[in-house]
Design an enzyme around this catalytic site. Structure first.
Site, PDB file in Angstrom:
ATOM      1  N   ARG A 157       0.965  -1.251   0.083  1.00  0.00           N
ATOM      2  CA  ARG A 157       0.023   0.064  -0.024  1.00  0.00           C
ATOM      3  C   ARG A 157       1.048   1.310   0.239  1.00  0.00           C
ATOM      4  O   ARG A 157       0.590   2.110   0.758  1.00  0.00           O
ATOM      5  CB  ARG A 157      -0.952   0.171   1.166  1.00  0.00           C
ATOM      6  CG  ARG A 157      -1.961  -1.008   1.122  1.00  0.00           C
ATOM      7  CD  ARG A 157      -3.391  -0.434   1.817  1.00  0.00           C
ATOM      8  NE  ARG A 157      -4.315  -1.784   1.829  1.00  0.00           N
ATOM      9  CZ  ARG A 157      -4.486  -2.353   3.144  1.00  0.00           C
ATOM     10  NH1 ARG A 157      -3.908  -1.857   4.155  1.00  0.00           N
ATOM     11  NH2 ARG A 157      -5.300  -3.385   3.035  1.00  0.00           N
ATOM     12  N   ARG A 170      -3.549   6.411   1.278  1.00  0.00           N
ATOM     13  CA  ARG A 170      -3.893   7.546   2.110  1.00  0.00           C
ATOM     14  C   ARG A 170      -2.787   8.329   3.070  1.00  0.00           C
ATOM     15  O   ARG A 170      -3.003   9.400   3.611  1.00  0.00           O
ATOM     16  CB  ARG A 170      -5.211   7.101   2.844  1.00  0.00           C
ATOM     17  CG  ARG A 170      -6.228   6.892   2.055  1.00  0.00           C
ATOM     18  CD  ARG A 170      -7.333   6.074   2.909  1.00  0.00           C
ATOM     19  NE  ARG A 170      -6.666   4.569   3.123  1.00  0.00           N
ATOM     20  CZ  ARG A 170      -7.796   3.745   3.837  1.00  0.00           C
ATOM     21  NH1 ARG A 170      -8.723   4.257   4.201  1.00  0.00           N
ATOM     22  NH2 ARG A 170      -7.033   2.292   3.998  1.00  0.00           N
ATOM     23  N   ARG A 186      -7.067  12.617  -4.492  1.00  0.00           N
ATOM     24  CA  ARG A 186      -8.489  12.074  -4.427  1.00  0.00           C
ATOM     25  C   ARG A 186      -9.377  12.987  -4.310  1.00  0.00           C
ATOM     26  O   ARG A 186     -10.570  12.468  -4.637  1.00  0.00           O
ATOM     27  CB  ARG A 186      -8.318  11.082  -2.945  1.00  0.00           C
ATOM     28  CG  ARG A 186      -9.610  10.319  -2.317  1.00  0.00           C
ATOM     29  CD  ARG A 186      -9.331   9.556  -1.287  1.00  0.00           C
ATOM     30  NE  ARG A 186      -9.194  10.659  -0.181  1.00  0.00           N
ATOM     31  CZ  ARG A 186      -9.010  10.038   1.116  1.00  0.00           C
ATOM     32  NH1 ARG A 186      -8.873   8.827   1.299  1.00  0.00           N
ATOM     33  NH2 ARG A 186      -8.804  10.949   2.028  1.00  0.00           N
ATOM     34  N   ASP A 218      -6.252  -2.627  -7.915  1.00  0.00           N
ATOM     35  CA  ASP A 218      -7.035  -3.591  -6.737  1.00  0.00           C
ATOM     36  C   ASP A 218      -7.091  -4.863  -7.317  1.00  0.00           C
ATOM     37  O   ASP A 218      -7.224  -5.324  -8.536  1.00  0.00           O
ATOM     38  CB  ASP A 218      -8.275  -2.761  -6.544  1.00  0.00           C
ATOM     39  CG  ASP A 218      -9.142  -3.352  -5.135  1.00  0.00           C
ATOM     40  OD1 ASP A 218      -9.618  -4.571  -5.226  1.00  0.00           O
ATOM     41  OD2 ASP A 218      -8.754  -2.644  -4.127  1.00  0.00           O
ATOM     42  N   TYR A 240     -14.670 -12.319  -2.541  1.00  0.00           N
ATOM     43  CA  TYR A 240     -15.121 -11.150  -2.565  1.00  0.00           C
ATOM     44  C   TYR A 240     -16.687 -11.356  -3.552  1.00  0.00           C
ATOM     45  O   TYR A 240     -17.681 -10.937  -3.464  1.00  0.00           O
ATOM     46  CB  TYR A 240     -14.369 -10.161  -3.335  1.00  0.00           C
ATOM     47  CG  TYR A 240     -13.537  -9.508  -2.417  1.00  0.00           C
ATOM     48  CD1 TYR A 240     -14.121  -8.586  -1.331  1.00  0.00           C
ATOM     49  CD2 TYR A 240     -12.095  -9.451  -2.393  1.00  0.00           C
ATOM     50  CE1 TYR A 240     -13.344  -7.681  -0.622  1.00  0.00           C
ATOM     51  CE2 TYR A 240     -11.333  -8.697  -1.469  1.00  0.00           C
ATOM     52  CZ  TYR A 240     -12.019  -7.772  -0.641  1.00  0.00           C
ATOM     53  OH  TYR A 240     -11.321  -7.325   0.164  1.00  0.00           O
TER      54      TYR A 240
END
Length: 350
Positions: A28, A32, A41, A78, A155
């Site tokens: 990652r 963020r 973003r 992703d 998922y």
């Protein structure tokens, strides 16, 4: 690229060559915790826009490269990105993760899934990876990544992230034949996708089986491992020289099984001591990890001590320094910078 001296550091270590220090990147890595990402973003609030509009995804992928010069630059994407190409529509909700609009629960739905054609379904991936290779040259290694069959099935069947995995486990234990059909289709699609990433410029590919650690060892052997093997075998048939990494979250109980997957490198999380992981996996298996992401909240001395401890336990061959999982969103950016600075001085420190 065949000449050892010109290949980037991480690629050489991943191939099993002796290097002067362990290469370092961070899961990652883009995201963020970086102000540059948060600013972007606001302009592009949709995750799919950020990861599927090539110029935006290229910029995001390169933000940590420009800030910290890691040894690996990973495609910003992703694991569910290829699912629409199979006919599984999805979205990615901010802070919540993937949402599958029509969860896969029946034989009829599985039969309707189509083979993945990445040139048609995922043309942006090639554009992004080619641009990353061009940007970093031989100074860094470009990593691609894919989701593993069990995790993508989780998922697709659950419809979103889960804490209990009760829907897919219900299917696994009551109608296993249906789930095996889904896992087979997903494995073949993932292999095609990984090959496409390599052909587009990825030099190393990491497969995330994030939720396989939620399986008991015997169920891992039934529903996760054979499909990891199916993916890796197909990639190796056409791209035998591309190093492959496997990550499973909460993997302490299945570490040896991960070593049987066909991966060249096993990611070790922080629930296992690195020296123990080395002993359990055997001398021939290369490793990645295994710092607790929470260490990056600590003092610089504490961060340095933990890095040195991990590197000493991993030994001087076949180790890629990384966190045991993704960097946490509120991690101080200056501590991430210190993590990379310290890692790059390890040929002096250790």
């Amino acid at each position: 690229m065949g000449v050892t001296s010109t290949a980037p550091h991480l690629l050489r270590a991943a191939r099993g060559e002796i290097v002067d220090r362990p290469p370092v990147w961070m899961m990652r890595q883009a995201g963020r915790y970086m102000k540059a990402y948060r600013d972007l973003r606001e302009k592009y609030p949709s995750f799919r826009d950020r990861s599927e509009i090539p110029e935006v995804a290229i910029e995001v992928s390169l933000q940590p490269w420009k800030a910290f010069q890691p040894d690996g630059v990973i495609l910003f994407s992703d694991i569910v990105t290829p699912l629409p190409g199979l006919g599984i529509e999805m979205d990615i909700a901010e802070g919540k993760g993937p949402i599958i609009h029509a969860p896969i629960r029946t034989q009829a739905q599985i039969e309707q899934l189509r083979p993945l054609e990445p040139e048609a379904a995922l043309p942006f991936i090639k554009t992004i990876l080619q641009a990353l290779r061009q940007e970093v040259g031989n100074q860094s290694t470009v990593l691609g990544f894919v989701g593993a069959p069990w995790t993508l099935a989780a998922y697709a069947v659950e419809g979103k992230g889960s804490k209990t995995y009760s829907i897919i486990k219900n299917l696994a234990f009551s109608e296993p034949a249906i789930l095996h059909q889904l896992l087979t289709k997903l494995a073949d699609a993932i292999a095609i996708y990984a090959r496409y990433q390599i052909d587009s410029g990825a030099q190393v590919v990491q497969m995330f089986d994030s939720w396989a650690g939620q399986l008991s060892p015997q169920d891992y052997d039934t529903f996760a491992l054979p499909y990891q093997q199916r993916v890796f075998q197909q990639i190796k048939q056409t791209h035998p020289d591309t190093p492959l990494i496997l990550l499973v979250s909460g993997s302490a109980g299945v570490l040896e099984r991960m070593g049987q997957s066909g991966a060249d490198i096993v990611t070790v999380d922080w629930t296992v001591d690195m020296a123990d992981a080395r002993a359990r996996l055997g001398k021939q298996m290369k490793v990645q990890g295994n710092l607790d992401p929470g260490v990056l909240y600590a003092s610089k001395q504490f961060i340095r001590d933990r890095i040195i401890d991990t590197v000493r336990k991993a030994g001087n061959w076949g180790h890629i320094l990384n966190l045991g999982h993704g960097v946490l969103p509120d991690t101080p950016e200056e501590n991430v910078a210190f993590f990379f600075e310290t890692a790059k001085q390890l040929n002096v420190l250790v």
